[in-house]
Design an enzyme around this catalytic site. Structure first.
Site, PDB file in Angstrom:
ATOM      1  N   HIS A   1     -28.119  12.251  38.196  1.00 24.00           N
ATOM      2  CA  HIS A   1     -29.003  11.255  37.575  1.00 24.00           C
ATOM      3  C   HIS A   1     -30.232  11.980  37.015  1.00 24.00           C
ATOM      4  CE1 HIS A   1     -30.783   7.390  36.784  1.00 24.00           C
ATOM      5  NE2 HIS A   1     -31.908   7.845  37.296  1.00 24.00           N
TER       6      HIS A   1
ATOM      7  N   ASP B   1     -26.925   4.234  42.033  1.00 24.94           N
ATOM      8  CA  ASP B   1     -27.874   5.321  42.338  1.00 24.94           C
ATOM      9  C   ASP B   1     -28.415   5.240  43.768  1.00 24.94           C
ATOM     10  OD1 ASP B   1     -27.593   6.261  39.702  1.00 24.94           O
ATOM     11  OD2 ASP B   1     -29.243   5.011  38.986  1.00 24.94           O
TER      12      ASP B   1
ATOM     13  N   GLY C   1     -20.904  15.518  27.270  1.00 28.92           N
ATOM     14  CA  GLY C   1     -20.309  16.417  28.247  1.00 28.92           C
ATOM     15  C   GLY C   1     -21.023  17.741  28.471  1.00 28.92           C
ATOM     16  N   THR C   2     -22.348  17.766  28.311  1.00 27.77           N
ATOM     17  CA  THR C   2     -23.031  19.041  28.588  1.00 27.77           C
ATOM     18  C   THR C   2     -22.983  19.372  30.085  1.00 27.77           C
ATOM     19  OG1 THR C   2     -25.236  18.050  28.800  1.00 27.77           O
ATOM     20  CG2 THR C   2     -24.589  18.813  26.603  1.00 27.77           C
TER      21      THR C   2
ATOM     22  N   GLU D   1     -30.409  19.475  35.631  1.00 27.21           N
ATOM     23  CA  GLU D   1     -29.042  18.969  35.800  1.00 27.21           C
ATOM     24  C   GLU D   1     -27.984  20.071  35.779  1.00 27.21           C
ATOM     25  OE1 GLU D   1     -28.021  15.410  33.528  1.00 27.21           O
ATOM     26  OE2 GLU D   1     -30.115  15.189  33.008  1.00 27.21           O
TER      27      GLU D   1
ATOM     28  N   LEU E   1     -18.135   2.188  38.827  1.00 27.57           N
ATOM     29  CA  LEU E   1     -16.906   2.230  39.621  1.00 27.57           C
ATOM     30  C   LEU E   1     -17.015   1.130  40.676  1.00 27.57           C
ATOM     31  CD1 LEU E   1     -16.531   6.064  40.258  1.00 27.57           C
ATOM     32  CD2 LEU E   1     -15.139   4.655  38.722  1.00 27.57           C
TER      33      LEU E   1
ATOM     34  N   GLU F   1     -33.033  22.577  32.733  1.00 32.37           N
ATOM     35  CA  GLU F   1     -33.679  23.196  33.896  1.00 32.37           C
ATOM     36  C   GLU F   1     -33.244  22.568  35.217  1.00 32.37           C
ATOM     37  OE1 GLU F   1     -37.947  23.669  33.422  1.00 32.37           O
ATOM     38  OE2 GLU F   1     -37.680  23.946  31.279  1.00 32.37           O
TER      39      GLU F   1
HETATM   40  C1  GAR Z   1     -27.081  13.207  31.515  1.00 31.49           C
HETATM   41  O1  GAR Z   1     -28.449  13.354  31.300  1.00 31.49           O
HETATM   42  C2  GAR Z   1     -26.832  12.479  32.824  1.00 31.49           C
HETATM   43  O2  GAR Z   1     -27.751  12.790  33.825  1.00 31.49           O
HETATM   44  C3  GAR Z   1     -27.013  11.045  32.370  1.00 31.49           C
HETATM   45  O3  GAR Z   1     -26.357  10.985  31.125  1.00 31.49           O
HETATM   46  C4  GAR Z   1     -26.459  12.259  30.479  1.00 31.49           C
HETATM   47  C5  GAR Z   1     -25.082  12.687  30.072  1.00 31.49           C
HETATM   48  O4  GAR Z   1     -25.116  13.871  29.328  1.00 31.49           O
HETATM   49  N1  GAR Z   1     -26.453  10.132  33.347  1.00 31.49           N
HETATM   50  C6  GAR Z   1     -27.025   8.985  33.654  1.00 31.49           C
HETATM   51  O5  GAR Z   1     -28.022   8.559  33.105  1.00 31.49           O
HETATM   52  C7  GAR Z   1     -26.320   8.205  34.742  1.00 31.49           C
HETATM   53  N2  GAR Z   1     -27.216   7.251  35.327  1.00 31.49           N
HETATM   54  P1  GAR Z   1     -23.823  14.774  29.158  1.00 31.49           P
HETATM   55  O6  GAR Z   1     -22.673  13.876  28.704  1.00 31.49           O
HETATM   56  O7  GAR Z   1     -24.223  15.740  28.063  1.00 31.49           O
HETATM   57  O8  GAR Z   1     -23.531  15.451  30.464  1.00 31.49           O
END
Ligand code: GAR
Length: 197
Positions: free
Chosen positions: A109, A150, A11-12, A180, A93, A178
């Site tokens: 992504h 995607d 969940g960052t 997401e 989904l 940097e």
């Molecule tokens: C993130 O890097 C997100 O972009 C990726 O999973 C990670 C979740 O991190 N999502 C995918 O790869 C979806 N195709 P988080 O739980 O710390 O936000």
């Protein structure tokens, strides 16, 4: 706009949204609900700490996609959700959800779509593939979600250099920090301000 954030892990990205919300950078949007497809994940702790309602709908306990979709739809409608943000949500989904919330679901992504995306490209696997291929630039994409994995229209992208010293883990960390965590709150703000579509 009432926003639901769908998560499956640490969940960052959810935290980046919470921080933006607290700093009034979500264009008036309100984080109303966090839905997790896995129990016990740290994203749920982050949500609870921020006082956001949580629901866990375990994908592995739902036999069929339609049952999962129906449970997700119930949670969304019970909470009057206007916008759905997939933030590290690793369950698919189905059409029932993507059709009902057309242009109301966005995803982050960890690569520059249309590279390194689609089935099997998630989390650390994306960064391993980037390094194996030897591309010199990578980044993140925020896009609308449709029935193709995607495959929806791109909203925002940001690129960074791949460094010769990078490991999948170092690259993942830089792409998150940097790209997401910057792009996702920005895209939500733009939608809440009616600046796109
Ligand atoms: C993130 O890097 C997100 O972009 C990726 O999973 C990670 C979740 O991190 N999502 C995918 O790869 C979806 N195709 P988080 O739980 O710390 O936000």
């Amino acid at each position: 706009m009432k926003i639901a954030v769908l998560v499956s892990g640490g969940g960052t990205n959810l935290q980046a949204l919470i921080d933006a919300w607290h700093e009034d950078r979500l264009g008036g949007g309100e984080l109303s609900l966090v839905v997790s497809s896995k129990k016990g994940v740290f994203a749920l702790d982050r949500a609870q700490k921020a006082g956001i309602k949580t629901v866990t709908i375990e994908r592995k306990l739902t036999a069929e996609q339609k049952d999962f979709d129906s449970a997700v739809l119930t949670a969304l409608s019970e909470n009057n959700i206007d916008l759905i943000v997939l933030a590290g949500f690793l369950s698919a989904l189905g059409d029932a959800v993507t059709e009902k919330y057309k242009n109301k679901i966005i995803n982050v992504h960890p690569a520059l779509i249309p590279s390194f995306c689609g089935k099997g490209f998630y989390g650390i696997h994306v960064h391993k593939a980037v390094l194996e291929y030897g591309v010199k630039i990578t980044g993140a994409t925020v896009h609308f979600v449709n029935e193709i994995i995607d495959g929806g229209k791109i909203i925002l992208q940001k690129a960074i250099d791949v460094l010769p010293s990078d490991t999948p883990q170092s690259l993942q960390q830089r792409v998150m920090q940097e790209c997401e965590w910057v792009l996702l709150p920005k895209a939500v703000e733009m939608i809440c301000r009616n600046e796109i579509i």
